[in-house]
Design a protein around this motif. Structure first.
Motif, mmCIF file in Angstrom:
data_model
loop_
_atom_site.group_PDB
_atom_site.id
_atom_site.type_symbol
_atom_site.label_atom_id
_atom_site.label_comp_id
_atom_site.label_asym_id
_atom_site.label_seq_id
_atom_site.Cartn_x
_atom_site.Cartn_y
_atom_site.Cartn_z
ATOM 1 N N THR A 61 0.854 -1.187 0.000
ATOM 2 C CA THR A 61 0.000 0.000 0.000
ATOM 3 C C THR A 61 0.889 1.237 0.000
ATOM 4 O O THR A 61 2.109 1.142 0.053
ATOM 5 C CB THR A 61 -0.951 -0.006 1.215
ATOM 6 N N GLU A 69 -0.570 -0.976 -7.783
ATOM 7 C CA GLU A 69 -1.802 -0.462 -7.208
ATOM 8 C C GLU A 69 -2.959 -1.398 -7.551
ATOM 9 O O GLU A 69 -3.842 -1.665 -6.731
ATOM 10 C CB GLU A 69 -2.083 0.946 -7.754
ATOM 11 N N SER A 72 -2.684 -4.404 -5.364
ATOM 12 C CA SER A 72 -3.124 -4.041 -4.018
ATOM 13 C C SER A 72 -4.648 -4.025 -3.924
ATOM 14 O O SER A 72 -5.234 -4.523 -2.957
ATOM 15 C CB SER A 72 -2.552 -2.671 -3.649
ATOM 16 N N LYS A 73 -5.304 -3.481 -4.956
ATOM 17 C CA LYS A 73 -6.762 -3.422 -4.944
ATOM 18 C C LYS A 73 -7.374 -4.818 -5.057
ATOM 19 O O LYS A 73 -8.363 -5.121 -4.396
ATOM 20 C CB LYS A 73 -7.251 -2.536 -6.094
ATOM 21 N N LEU A 76 -7.232 -6.315 -1.755
ATOM 22 C CA LEU A 76 -8.287 -5.752 -0.906
ATOM 23 C C LEU A 76 -9.636 -6.405 -1.211
ATOM 24 O O LEU A 76 -10.373 -6.800 -0.285
ATOM 25 C CB LEU A 76 -8.376 -4.242 -1.125
ATOM 26 N N PHE A 93 -4.377 -2.793 6.094
ATOM 27 C CA PHE A 93 -3.300 -2.402 5.200
ATOM 28 C C PHE A 93 -2.403 -1.412 5.940
ATOM 29 O O PHE A 93 -2.886 -0.418 6.482
ATOM 30 C CB PHE A 93 -3.853 -1.767 3.922
ATOM 31 N N ASN A 95 0.974 1.023 5.758
ATOM 32 C CA ASN A 95 1.968 1.689 4.909
ATOM 33 C C ASN A 95 3.363 1.393 5.454
ATOM 34 O O ASN A 95 3.649 1.693 6.618
ATOM 35 C CB ASN A 95 1.716 3.196 4.890
#
Length: 545
Positions: A61, A69, A72-73, A76, A93, A95
């Motif tokens: 993230t 990205e 990552s999505k 999720l 998530f 950072n």
């Protein structure tokens, strides 16, 4: 209460009721062709039987390149889906910025990427990992699936396909109780544990492992057989010393009684260390006294070396820079690279498997089902032994016309009702002999090095990682699939072989047409709102007239 107020009250009560029901019932409708957002049956079963709390921390993230990205999505979306199915699984998530040192100490090695976006090249550091924990147990999930000769797009696609298996496998590791047992056969010069450390360590996360030494068969044959029969699977990795009749009889009766087995065999001795030191070595037959034993189960390993034009590379010193040797890589046709044929769940959707100094296999016995798992390319030839293997041959221009022997079978799955190899023979020792067993499975691979991990600074590396070119091969994935299949753990293999088709963006075209699509995305929604506003204004004005 007049009629209008009553209608408003009933509408509000209805909305509140719908809201309450919606918070209690979760349902998602997946309309994608490949059902990429649907949880597979094995994962549903795992979640249904889950009794423990599970926490998942994801570190992919922050400020990520576009492709990552996207990964990552997708991560999720998947975690939201399993959380909806099982509320005892929670996730967050995190950072990684400012926590890099702590993450590295936990074994999360960052990936440094060269990213090209909007015509600019930059370097990005990411942590494509998640940690799954339950109580004191933790499992590391690598979200970025590596494979040989992949573009970044295909790597991301494979990683997204791998998400469900990776998390399901990790959840099982931290919550499951180990039941099935695997015997690591010793006593015939098999591979030392350090050279197959990574594979055994990975197996140990799901299964109970123990060494079984066949040396004791000379003094206590029945006791050795009884001990071995407590196990579900036997692994025989690259034996170098011949098997006695008593040892073969023990393994035979283990198989007839339902024990599964994986044979990783080199029938030709090609000392790699001597080859690298001297540049030339004599390859010769290795007699393990297994020909008659394997013949009974429908397999004969031919005692020659397969040379394949589709091959991995070998590092060779070509000079010095100062006092340090300079290494270059050359394709080495004694190291075949095996592509997945997707015909069987064991080898479906995996990358290339690297073999070294491999023999070929003939299959016999029509009563046993034989499924090819590993096959060379069509551009092969063989080296009859004894013969010299010479590194100088790398400098020679390969004559493609001589690589005309077609595809060779290098690994095979055997399934059927096995009969004892000692059915019509004198038994090496007395026992409750069984001549014919029930349906069983066995895998034979004509390469003892398939499970061998490299060593760096005295420490074993991950199986499949080449320390010289930093490429990953799929040896461990293949072997884990093989074990899962033999032990009827089909659920994990189904997840591993799940296929997701992603529609990728044409990046050069997207960059060229960036302004056009920005204007379209900006003006069309505003225009639609304006049109509806005008229509509403017109109708309202007309009503008031």
């Amino acid at each position: 209460m007049n009629k209008k107020k009553k209608q408003i009250f009933l509408m509000m009560a209805f909305l509140v009721l719908v809201n309450i029901i919606a918070t209690q019932i979760h349902y998602r409708w997946d309309v994608t062709n490949d059902q990429r957002y649907s949880i597979s049956t094995p994962t549903k079963t795992l979640l249904k039987n889950l009794k423990k709390e599970v926490e998942i921390s994801v570190f992919l993230t922050g400020d990520l390149p576009f492709d990552f990205e996207r990964l990552s999505k997708e991560t999720l979306y998947f975690l939201e889906e399993i959380n909806a199915k099982k509320s005892s699984i929670t996730f967050k998530f995190i950072n990684p910025q400012g926590k890099e040192e702590s993450l590295i100490n936990q074994g999360l090695n960052p990936s440094r990427l060269t990213v090209q976006e909007d015509g600019k090249v930059s370097e990005s550091v990411i942590f494509p990992y998640a940690i799954v924990s339950s109580g004191k147990k933790k499992a590391l999930v690598n979200l970025l699936k590596s494979s040989y000769f992949e573009s970044q797009d295909s790597q991301i696609e494979n990683s997204i396909q791998h998400l469900e298996f990776a998390f399901a496998d990790a959840i099982q590791k931290v919550t499951a109780v180990k039941r099935q047992k695997i015997a690591i056969i010793k006593g015939n010069g098999e591979l030392e544990d350090i050279y197959q450390y990574d594979w055994l360590k990975t197996l140990g996360e799901n299964y109970l492992l123990a060494p079984i030494t066949l040396d004791s068969v000379n003094h206590q044959p029945q006791k050795t057989l009884t001990e071995l029969q407590q196990f579900d699977l036997a692994i025989i990795s690259k034996p170098t010393e011949a098997f006695t009749e008593k040892e073969k009889f023990v393994l035979d009766q283990f198989t007839i009684n339902g024990g599964k087995s994986i044979w990783l065999l080199d029938m030709v001795h090609t000392p790699k260390d001597s080859l690298m030191q001297n540049g030339k070595v004599l390859a010769y037959q290795r007699d393990l006294h297994l020909t008659d034993y394997l013949f009974n189960y429908g397999v004969r390993i031919k005692k020659h070396l397969v040379r394949d034009l589709y091959a991995a590379s070998i590092p060779l010193a070509t000079g010095k820079v100062g006092n340090n040797p300079q290494f270059d890589e050359f394709l080495w046709d004694y190291y075949p690279l095996i592509k997945s044929n997707n015909k069987h769940v064991i080898s479906k959707n995996i990358g290339e498997v690297k073999l070294e100094f491999v023999n070929s296999i003939d299959t016999l016995n029509p009563n046993i089902k034989k499924t090819p798992l590993l096959e060379s390319s069509a551009l092969t030839k063989t080296l009859t032994v004894p013969s010299y293997v010479d590194l100088a041959s790398i400098a020679e221009n390969a004559d493609i016309k001589t690589y005309n022997q077609g595809s060779k079978l290098l690994g095979v799955l055997l399934e059927g009702n096995f009969e004892s190899a000692y059915k019509n023979r004198i038994k090496p020792f007395k026992n409750n002999f069984i001549s014919k067993g029930t349906k069983n499975k066995m895998i034979v691979i004509a390469d003892g090095d398939i499970s061998t991990n490299q060593i760096s600074k005295g420490q074993p590396l991950e199986l499949g990682l080449d320390k010289w070119n930093h490429q990953y091969y799929s040896n461990k994935e293949f072997l884990m699939n093989a074990v899962n299949y033999l032990l009827n753990d089909d659920g994990l293999i189904q997840l591993r072989s799940k296929k997701v088709v992603l529609n990728t963006i044409n990046k050069p075209k997207a960059y060229q047409e960036k302004l056009k699509w920005q204007l379209i995305n900006l003006t069309i929604p505003v225009s639609i709102l304006a049109i509806f506003g005008l229509i509403h204004f017109y109708l309202r004005k007309r009503t008031l007239q």
